[in-house]
Design a protein around this motif. Structure first.
Motif, short mmCIF file in Angstrom:
data_model
loop_
_atom_site.label_atom_id
_atom_site.label_comp_id
_atom_site.label_asym_id
_atom_site.label_seq_id
_atom_site.Cartn_x
_atom_site.Cartn_y
_atom_site.Cartn_z
N THR A 269 0.83 -1.22 0.00
CA THR A 269 0.00 0.00 0.00
C THR A 269 0.86 1.27 0.00
O THR A 269 0.35 2.36 -0.17
CB THR A 269 -0.94 0.01 1.23
OG1 THR A 269 -0.16 -0.29 2.38
CG2 THR A 269 -2.07 -0.98 1.08
N GLU A 270 2.16 1.11 0.19
CA GLU A 270 3.06 2.28 0.17
C GLU A 270 3.36 2.72 -1.27
O GLU A 270 3.83 3.81 -1.48
CB GLU A 270 4.43 1.92 0.78
CG GLU A 270 4.37 1.20 2.09
CD GLU A 270 4.36 2.16 3.25
OE1 GLU A 270 5.44 2.66 3.56
OE2 GLU A 270 3.26 2.41 3.80
N LEU A 294 -8.90 -3.30 -4.68
CA LEU A 294 -8.38 -2.12 -5.39
C LEU A 294 -9.52 -1.33 -6.04
O LEU A 294 -9.54 -0.10 -5.97
CB LEU A 294 -7.36 -2.56 -6.46
CG LEU A 294 -6.00 -3.00 -5.92
CD1 LEU A 294 -5.20 -3.73 -7.00
CD2 LEU A 294 -5.20 -1.81 -5.39
N SER A 297 -11.30 0.40 -3.06
CA SER A 297 -10.65 1.37 -2.18
C SER A 297 -9.60 2.23 -2.88
O SER A 297 -9.14 3.21 -2.30
CB SER A 297 -10.01 0.64 -0.99
OG SER A 297 -9.08 -0.28 -1.47
N ALA A 298 -9.20 1.88 -4.09
CA ALA A 298 -8.23 2.72 -4.81
C ALA A 298 -8.67 2.81 -6.27
O ALA A 298 -7.96 2.39 -7.18
CB ALA A 298 -6.83 2.11 -4.70
N LYS A 301 -6.38 3.81 -9.16
CA LYS A 301 -5.17 3.01 -9.45
C LYS A 301 -5.31 2.27 -10.77
O LYS A 301 -6.35 1.68 -11.04
CB LYS A 301 -5.01 2.04 -8.28
CG LYS A 301 -3.93 1.05 -8.38
CD LYS A 301 -2.58 1.52 -7.95
CE LYS A 301 -2.26 1.41 -6.49
NZ LYS A 301 -0.96 1.99 -6.17
#
Ligand SMILES: Cc1cc2nc3c(=O)[nH]c(=O)nc-3n(C[C@H](O)[C@H](O)[C@H](O)COP(=O)(O)OP(=O)(O)OC[C@H]3O[C@@H](n4cnc5c(N)ncnc54)[C@H](O)[C@@H]3O)c2cc1C
Ligand code: HEM
Length: 411
Positions: A269-270, A294, A297-298, A301
């Motif tokens: 997650t970094e 993903l 939540s992202a 991306k």
């Protein structure tokens, strides 16, 4: 991490100079070790995988990692990342501190037995001390993991009963099981890519059998979903014990014993880089959890998901993935069929026929500055690993999971 015991320089010297000798006789020592340990402690056959024993896979892993750790005996901090990965597996199998002296005792007996007179008292004593120090590192890392598993909201420490709330066939060989806690309480979250262990108590089997299964759905649903490939036997190869038990004998309403989610094959997650997920066959389970997480939540991306299967008969959860992909503008999804059926050909429900190779990978992924995650049969993993290396992807951006004892993808 602090070692509870300090070794003398003399002991360290003996250990370092004898590691190569032990490693050379590794196979003989390991064989003897397991023979003696299971004779004296047959109860450990409830924990160890019998098929791995027969195929000599895990046995090598355990002894080799003792030698590998011993080579770092004066700098055990350096091996903590490796210890953590093994410790996740141990915690998931409910390996306990009290098991360590049993393993240590039988390893030393086996070393004595195989090396004969060459194993002097000084050598045996040095290895006894070294094993204790290495075991202490594992025990302390695992103690923290047990505590963490229990401390989490909805968490627990050892095995907990789960009821099969739904059993769903996903393809000719893969079936999903939706597991809800029998106590009706909360269950802990997990990171996509993590696995649980199932302890199978099978009628007519003398021992219990524990296996890991990656969670194939996302967290916070009130259930854990696993999707299991049935390992049918063939010719002189016996069928897989737990996968066939789950497919044939476990039904909705049945209860299974489960340990809390574990494992370090999780999304980094970094990292701001795009993500590429690659799976072969049932290696899709952690990828689907990662993909869904993903997209939820992202959503910004950039994600590429490539799944390889024999053909649509073996391809599980395809509709679910297509539905998830359609929710996002940032996911590219490719299906690779090794041997498409006539129906697959007429429907053109795949993008590539045959195997994934680097040229094709480059044509769909385009940018190698991504985080790559893969899982599947070992030959599949070797090809992907080799291709990524040839493409110049740095090691830190290559993440993978073995659905069995960890091996070496470079060999
Ligand atoms: C982290 C992790 C995650 C996993 N996630 C999943 C998942 O999501 N889905 C999934 O389906 N699996 C998953 N697995 C694999 C799973 O844990 C089991 O290994 C798998 O289900 C086979 O177990 P089994 O008891 O059926 O087979 P076993 O009895 O353990 O046998 C293993 C294999 O060896 C063969 N075999 C047995 N005896 C012999 C012999 N004497 N000689 C040669 N071959 C033999 C069997 O046919 C079988 O194919 C995962 C494993 C790990 C480590
Ligand atoms: C310092 C001591 C130990 C070391 C270095 C060690 C190392 C390992 C390694 C490298 C693996 C393979 C991990 C993987 O799946 O990739 C493993 C798995 C395993 N270990 Fe250990 N281990 C130790 C102690 C123990 C003890 C005390 C037990 C319990 C009696 C145990 C039980 C297992 C089991 C059951 C597996 C799973 C694989 C299988 O069943 O075949 N280990 N260990």
């Amino acid at each position: 991490m602090t070692a509870t015991k300090t070794l003398s320089q003399e002991t360290i010297d003996i250990i370092k100079s004898t590691v190569p000798v032990l490693a050379k006789h590794g196979e003989a020592i390991t064989k003897r070790f397991y023979q003696m340990m299971f004779t004296n402690h047959p109860e450990l056959l409830n924990i160890f995988n019998h098929a791995n024993q027969k195929q000599g896979r895990q046995p090598k892993a355990l002894a080799n990692s003792v030698y590998a750790a011993a080579a770092y005996i004066d700098n055990l901090e350096a091996i903590i990342p490796v210890v953590r990965q093994i410790a996740h597996k141990h915690r998931s199998l409910n390996v306990k501190a009290e098991h360590y002296p049993i393993v240590g005792k039988h390893l030393l007996l086996a070393i004595k037995d195989v090396l004969g007179d060459a194993a002097t008292d000084d050598i045996i004593n040095a290895w006894a001390e070294a094993y204790e120090v290495i075991a202490d590192v594992f025990i302390s890392v695992e103690r923290e993991m047990y505590e963490e598993a229990e401390r989490k909201a909805g968490g627990w420490k050892e095995f907990r009963k789960f009821t099969v709330a739904k059993k769903e066939q996903e393809s000719d060989v893969i079936t999903s099981f939706y597991l809800r806690p029998t106590d009706g309480e909360e269950i802990s979250d997990f990171l996509p890519g993590q696995y649980i262990s199932i302890k199978a108590v099978i009628d007519g089997e003398e021992y219990t059998h524990i296996r890991q299964y990656s969670l194939s759905d996302v967290a916070k649903k009130g259930y854990y979903r696993i999707s299991v490939k049935r390992e049918d036997g063939r010719d002189d190869i016996p069928a897989g014990i737990v996968s066939t038990y789950l497919h044939h004998d476990v039904n909705e309403g049945d209860i299974l014993e489960v340990t809390a989610p574990a494992g370090e094959f999780v999304l980094n997650t970094e990292s701001d880089r795009p993500v590429v997920l690659l799976s072969g066959g049932v290696g899709q389970t952690p990828m689907i959890s990662m993909l869904k997480t993903l997209v939820d939540s992202a959503p910004e991306k950039q994600v590429t998901y490539i799944h390889a299967a024999i053909n649509s008969k073996y391809h599980a959860l395809g509709e679910e993935v297509t539905a998830v992909v359609s929710e996002s503008n940032n996911v590219d999804y490719y299906v690779v069929y090794e041997q498409p059926t006539d129906e697959d050909r007429s429907m053109q429900n795949y993008q590539k026929e045959g195997y994934i190779d680097l040229d094709w990978l480059k044509s769909v992924v385009k940018n190698n500055d991504a985080e790559f995650y893969f899982c599947g049969p070992v030959p599949f993993m070797k090809v992907i690993n080799q291709s990524l290396k040839e493409w110049g992807v740095p090691q830190e951006q290559i993440h993978f999971e073995f659905f069995g004892p960890a091996g070496d993808l470079d060999k």
